[in-house]
Design an enzyme around this catalytic site. Structure first.
Site, PDB file in Angstrom:
ATOM      1  N   GLY A  32      26.301  26.560  54.208  1.00  0.00           N
ATOM      2  CA  GLY A  32      26.539  27.044  52.843  1.00  0.00           C
ATOM      3  C   GLY A  32      27.976  26.764  52.419  1.00  0.00           C
ATOM      4  O   GLY A  32      28.234  26.240  51.329  1.00  0.00           O
ATOM      5  N   HIS A  33      28.923  27.102  53.296  1.00  0.00           N
ATOM      6  CA  HIS A  33      30.325  26.811  52.996  1.00  0.00           C
ATOM      7  C   HIS A  33      30.529  25.294  52.850  1.00  0.00           C
ATOM      8  O   HIS A  33      31.224  24.830  51.942  1.00  0.00           O
ATOM      9  CB  HIS A  33      31.237  27.295  54.129  1.00  0.00           C
ATOM     10  N   LYS A 150      25.178  32.809  46.502  1.00  0.00           N
ATOM     11  CA  LYS A 150      24.747  33.784  47.496  1.00  0.00           C
ATOM     12  C   LYS A 150      25.388  35.148  47.211  1.00  0.00           C
ATOM     13  O   LYS A 150      24.760  36.188  47.329  1.00  0.00           O
ATOM     14  CB  LYS A 150      25.136  33.267  48.880  1.00  0.00           C
TER      15      LYS A 150
HETATM   16  P1  AMP Z   1      32.518  34.083  52.753  1.00  0.00           P
HETATM   17  O1  AMP Z   1      33.126  33.252  53.852  1.00  0.00           O
HETATM   18  O2  AMP Z   1      31.292  34.823  53.176  1.00  0.00           O
HETATM   19  O3  AMP Z   1      33.535  34.929  52.045  1.00  0.00           O
HETATM   20  O4  AMP Z   1      31.999  33.053  51.663  1.00  0.00           O
HETATM   21  C1  AMP Z   1      32.846  32.067  51.131  1.00  0.00           C
HETATM   22  C2  AMP Z   1      32.120  31.353  50.018  1.00  0.00           C
HETATM   23  O5  AMP Z   1      30.927  30.764  50.523  1.00  0.00           O
HETATM   24  C3  AMP Z   1      31.670  32.308  48.891  1.00  0.00           C
HETATM   25  O6  AMP Z   1      31.856  31.653  47.643  1.00  0.00           O
HETATM   26  C4  AMP Z   1      30.215  32.515  49.208  1.00  0.00           C
HETATM   27  O7  AMP Z   1      29.444  32.844  48.080  1.00  0.00           O
HETATM   28  C5  AMP Z   1      29.826  31.158  49.751  1.00  0.00           C
HETATM   29  N1  AMP Z   1      28.609  31.240  50.570  1.00  0.00           N
HETATM   30  C6  AMP Z   1      28.346  32.116  51.570  1.00  0.00           C
HETATM   31  N2  AMP Z   1      27.096  31.924  52.046  1.00  0.00           N
HETATM   32  C7  AMP Z   1      26.551  30.916  51.312  1.00  0.00           C
HETATM   33  C8  AMP Z   1      25.284  30.255  51.310  1.00  0.00           C
HETATM   34  N3  AMP Z   1      24.306  30.601  52.151  1.00  0.00           N
HETATM   35  N4  AMP Z   1      25.079  29.265  50.412  1.00  0.00           N
HETATM   36  C9  AMP Z   1      26.072  28.906  49.545  1.00  0.00           C
HETATM   37  N5  AMP Z   1      27.288  29.480  49.498  1.00  0.00           N
HETATM   38  C10 AMP Z   1      27.522  30.479  50.367  1.00  0.00           C
END
Ligand code: AMP
Length: 283
Positions: A32-33, A150
């Site tokens: 996702g990232h 997400k």
């Molecule tokens: P985090 O590391 O959880 O703070 O997420 C960093 C970025 O990645 C944020 O913009 C989230 O929305 C995005 N993100 C997390 N999980 C996913 C996913 N499964 N698909 C797309 N983007 C994601």
């Protein structure tokens, strides 16, 4: 790819960039990232990823201490993805003094759903995002930041912050990336046992079923359908915080007329064992 840990080194590394494209993360990166990084690469002249577990957005009883920190593996993935610059500051670098100035987001958007169950969460998010935007974009001709759907509410809170402070930053989104069974990818999925991992997709299935039930009925009793969805998950051993259907525009409850006509999204958060998962689906 360069890895920097201080604001001074970040500015030096960005000196030649007029239009950075930035993906803020808390690390333990997954596909996702990486999808957001791929998008960022087309949107600027330097692709920057931050990796920082922001204590300010965790409540004392939450998983700040156990949150997975995997900088080496993250850097390898980012290098392979073609990222140009990684900013991985220490807490002391980003918060050299207690952060007594904070960005207080609009309660109409930030005190509902996630903000209701995690008081102060979006204040922590907005404050660190403001700091990171300042660090990456100050003095640049233009800046673009990429966020995932997400975290739907987070995306909307950040968008509203950018609008209301007139930040010269363009916010771009990427769709939720999922595992083959449909589970939304999340750094927190590593907490799940094998049995919990097999069960975890039920959150997105419950949201899908809730959306279908709303759309199938001409005059849906939304509170009753939400209650049923939460009970069905509870019966499988989950502890749901909310499963709800909201307007896509502002995440508020739709009126009966809007239930039939408006763009809606089903959002949910629920605990499976000790892991809290969130997801959302447009319906
Ligand atoms: P985090 O590391 O959880 O703070 O997420 C960093 C970025 O990645 C944020 O913009 C989230 O929305 C995005 N993100 C997390 N999980 C996913 C996913 N499964 N698909 C797309 N983007 C994601």
């Amino acid at each position: 790819m360069k890895i920097v840990h201080t604001l001074a080194d970040l500015r030096l590394a960005l000196a030649a960039s007029q239009h950075p494209a930035f993906v803020p993360t808390m690390g333990n990166l997954h596909a996702g990232h990486l999808d957001l990084v791929t998008r960022a690469k087309t949107l600027g002249d330097c692709t920057v990823v931050s990796i920082f577990v922001n204590r300010m957005q965790f409540a004392p009883h939450e998983d700040f201490d156990s949150y997975p920190r995997t900088l080496k593996a993250d850097a390898e993935q980012l290098r392979a993805q073609g990222c140009d610059l990684v900013f991985a500051p220490s807490e002391r670098e980003l918060y050299p003094q207690p952060q007594t100035f904070k960005v207080l987001p609009d309660p109409a958007l930030a005190d509902i759903l996630e903000g209701h169950f995690r008081p102060g969460f979006f204040t922590g998010v907005c404050t660190v995002v403001m700091k990171l935007f300042q660090a990456v974009f100050a003095g640049k001709a233009q800046g673009t930041a990429v966020f995932g759907q997400k975290d739907r509410q987070q995306l909307m809170v950040v968008r509203r912050m950018v609008e209301q402070f007139a930040l010269p930053t363009c916010i771009v989104t990427g769709p939720t990336q999922r595992a083959a069974d449909g589970l939304a990818l999340s750094s927190r999925n590593v907490y799940l046992s094998a049995a919990e991992r097999a069960e975890a997709v039920q959150l997105s299935l419950a949201l899908k079923a809730l959306g279908q039930a709303v759309r199938a009925s001409g005059t849906p009793d939304l509170p009753a359908l939400e209650q049923q969805a939460m009970q069905a998950l509870s019966a499988r051993g989950w502890k749901p915080d909310y499963l709800t259907v909201r307007r896509q525009s502002d995440l508020l409850l739709p009126t009966p007329a809007e239930l039939a006509t408006s763009a809606l999204t089903a959002l949910g958060a629920a605990r499976l064992g000790s892991t809290r998962l969130i997801d959302n689906l447009d319906i």
